[in-house]
Design a protein around this motif. Sequence first.
Motif, mmCIF file in Angstrom:
data_model
loop_
_atom_site.group_PDB
_atom_site.id
_atom_site.type_symbol
_atom_site.label_atom_id
_atom_site.label_comp_id
_atom_site.label_asym_id
_atom_site.label_seq_id
_atom_site.Cartn_x
_atom_site.Cartn_y
_atom_site.Cartn_z
ATOM 1 N N GLY A 1 0.733 -1.360 0.156
ATOM 2 C CA GLY A 1 0.137 -0.079 -0.184
ATOM 3 C C GLY A 1 0.774 1.112 -0.185
ATOM 4 N N GLY A 2 1.987 1.287 0.684
ATOM 5 C CA GLY A 2 2.831 2.399 0.802
ATOM 6 C C GLY A 2 3.547 2.504 -0.646
ATOM 7 N N MET A 3 3.828 1.500 -1.367
ATOM 8 C CA MET A 3 4.521 1.573 -2.594
ATOM 9 C C MET A 3 3.350 2.286 -3.621
ATOM 10 N N ARG A 4 1.936 1.934 -3.448
ATOM 11 C CA ARG A 4 0.876 2.513 -4.506
ATOM 12 C C ARG A 4 0.915 4.264 -4.078
ATOM 13 N N TRP A 5 1.026 4.180 -2.797
ATOM 14 C CA TRP A 5 0.906 5.896 -2.346
ATOM 15 C C TRP A 5 2.121 6.496 -2.935
ATOM 16 N N ASP A 6 3.294 6.154 -2.637
ATOM 17 C CA ASP A 6 4.389 6.600 -3.226
ATOM 18 C C ASP A 6 4.290 6.838 -4.701
ATOM 19 N N ALA A 7 3.910 5.782 -5.491
ATOM 20 C CA ALA A 7 3.710 5.919 -6.929
ATOM 21 C C ALA A 7 2.847 6.921 -7.249
ATOM 22 N N LEU A 8 1.496 7.090 -6.305
ATOM 23 C CA LEU A 8 0.554 8.067 -6.889
ATOM 24 C C LEU A 8 1.237 9.543 -6.593
ATOM 25 N N PHE A 9 1.938 9.717 -5.319
ATOM 26 C CA PHE A 9 2.297 11.039 -4.985
ATOM 27 C C PHE A 9 3.388 11.388 -6.147
ATOM 28 N N ASN A 10 4.241 10.427 -6.547
ATOM 29 C CA ASN A 10 5.161 10.877 -7.465
ATOM 30 C C ASN A 10 4.566 11.224 -8.846
ATOM 31 N N ASP A 11 3.670 10.529 -9.099
ATOM 32 C CA ASP A 11 2.858 10.614 -10.415
ATOM 33 C C ASP A 11 2.296 12.038 -10.476
ATOM 34 N N MET A 12 1.592 12.581 -9.182
ATOM 35 C CA MET A 12 0.911 13.796 -9.029
ATOM 36 C C MET A 12 1.974 14.792 -9.161
ATOM 37 N N GLU A 13 3.174 14.557 -8.457
ATOM 38 C CA GLU A 13 4.167 15.676 -8.547
ATOM 39 C C GLU A 13 4.665 15.953 -9.887
ATOM 40 N N SER A 14 4.850 14.622 -10.504
ATOM 41 C CA SER A 14 5.458 15.085 -11.794
ATOM 42 C C SER A 14 4.526 15.669 -12.950
ATOM 43 N N GLN A 15 3.136 15.379 -12.553
ATOM 44 C CA GLN A 15 2.001 16.210 -13.422
ATOM 45 C C GLN A 15 2.003 17.466 -13.045
ATOM 46 N N LEU A 16 2.090 17.851 -11.773
ATOM 47 C CA LEU A 16 2.131 19.466 -11.411
ATOM 48 C C LEU A 16 3.303 20.024 -11.923
ATOM 49 N N ALA A 17 4.397 19.374 -11.994
ATOM 50 C CA ALA A 17 5.546 19.960 -12.275
ATOM 51 C C ALA A 17 5.509 20.213 -14.148
ATOM 52 N N GLU A 18 4.726 19.389 -14.579
ATOM 53 C CA GLU A 18 4.614 19.538 -16.076
ATOM 54 C C GLU A 18 3.809 20.666 -16.428
ATOM 55 N N ALA A 19 2.823 20.722 -15.314
ATOM 56 C CA ALA A 19 1.730 21.863 -15.691
ATOM 57 C C ALA A 19 2.335 23.125 -15.274
ATOM 58 N N ASP A 20 3.346 23.205 -14.452
ATOM 59 C CA ASP A 20 4.043 24.376 -14.099
ATOM 60 C C ASP A 20 4.956 24.774 -15.223
ATOM 61 N N ARG A 21 5.697 23.802 -15.970
ATOM 62 C CA ARG A 21 6.310 24.168 -16.813
ATOM 63 C C ARG A 21 5.710 24.643 -18.276
ATOM 64 N N LEU A 22 4.544 23.873 -18.396
ATOM 65 C CA LEU A 22 3.696 24.195 -19.550
ATOM 66 C C LEU A 22 3.116 25.838 -19.288
ATOM 67 N N ALA A 23 2.780 26.263 -18.061
ATOM 68 C CA ALA A 23 2.267 27.464 -17.605
ATOM 69 C C ALA A 23 3.543 28.532 -17.924
ATOM 70 N N LEU A 24 4.631 28.119 -17.393
ATOM 71 C CA LEU A 24 5.842 29.093 -17.559
ATOM 72 C C LEU A 24 5.919 29.026 -19.093
ATOM 73 N N ASP A 25 6.326 28.179 -19.776
ATOM 74 C CA ASP A 25 6.220 28.323 -21.332
ATOM 75 C C ASP A 25 5.219 29.135 -22.061
ATOM 76 N N ALA A 26 4.196 29.038 -21.618
ATOM 77 C CA ALA A 26 2.984 29.816 -21.986
ATOM 78 C C ALA A 26 3.258 31.249 -21.661
ATOM 79 N N GLU A 27 3.558 31.487 -20.279
ATOM 80 C CA GLU A 27 3.849 33.036 -20.130
ATOM 81 C C GLU A 27 5.044 33.362 -20.730
ATOM 82 N N VAL A 28 6.132 32.842 -20.848
ATOM 83 C CA VAL A 28 7.101 33.383 -21.616
ATOM 84 C C VAL A 28 6.849 33.764 -23.095
#
Length: 201
Positions: A13-40
Motif C-alpha cells: 500500500g505504501g508503494m502504491r501511495w508513493d507511486a501515486l504521489f510521484n505521479d501527481m508531483e510529475s503532473q504538477l511539475a509538467e503543468a508548471d512548466r507548460l504555464a511558464l512556457d505559455a507566460e514566456v
Amino acid sequence: MRVDWRRSASYAGGMRWDALFNDMESQLAEADRLALDAEVGERTRAEMVGLRLEDRLRAVLGCRIGVHLLCGESAAGELTHVGADALVLDEDRHQVLVPYAAAARYVGLGRHVRPESSAVRRALGLAHSLRALARDRAEVTVTIDGGAGRLTGVIDRVGGDYIDLAVVSPGEARRTHSVGQVSVIPFTALAMIRAPKAGSV
C-alpha cells in the motif's frame, strides 16, 4: 517460512501511495512548466508588438544593408543614421536618405534590436535631415515615388510636410538665372534623396 501478510500488504500500500504521489508531483511539475512556457511566449509576443522598425535598423548601425523601394529602385551601403522616419546609407561617393515610408523591404537586418533611449534622437525626423541639406545648399538628386522620375537641384525650403526644390542642371551652382523651375514635393512623394559626400565633388 511464514509470511506476515499484514506487513506485506501495508508495504504494498505504501508503494502504491508513493507511486501515486510521484505521479501527481510529475503532473504538477509538467503543468508548471507548460504555464511558464505559455507566460514566456505571451511576454515575447507582447515585447515583439512593441518593437519598431527603427529598433531593428539601429541594431545594425555601421553594417552594410540594402533597401528596395516601392518605386522599384534600390540602394545599398553602410547604415550610418537611423532617425524617427528615415535612414541614411553611405555609398562610395554619396549619402542616401531613405524615408521608411518609401521602402518595400530591407536586406541585411539581423534579429537583434536596439531601442533609442534618447528622447531627443527619437524626435529627429525626416524634416530635420532635409533642413540640414537645405542649410548646406547641397546639390541633391531626388527620386520621386510612383515612377515620376528624378530631379536634381538644391532644396530651397523645407515646410512641415513638403520641400521646395530649385531644379538645376547637374553640376551647376544654384543661381537665380540657372534655376529651371521650383518644384514643390510632398514628403509622401519622396522615395530617395542622394547627396554627394563632403569632399567628393
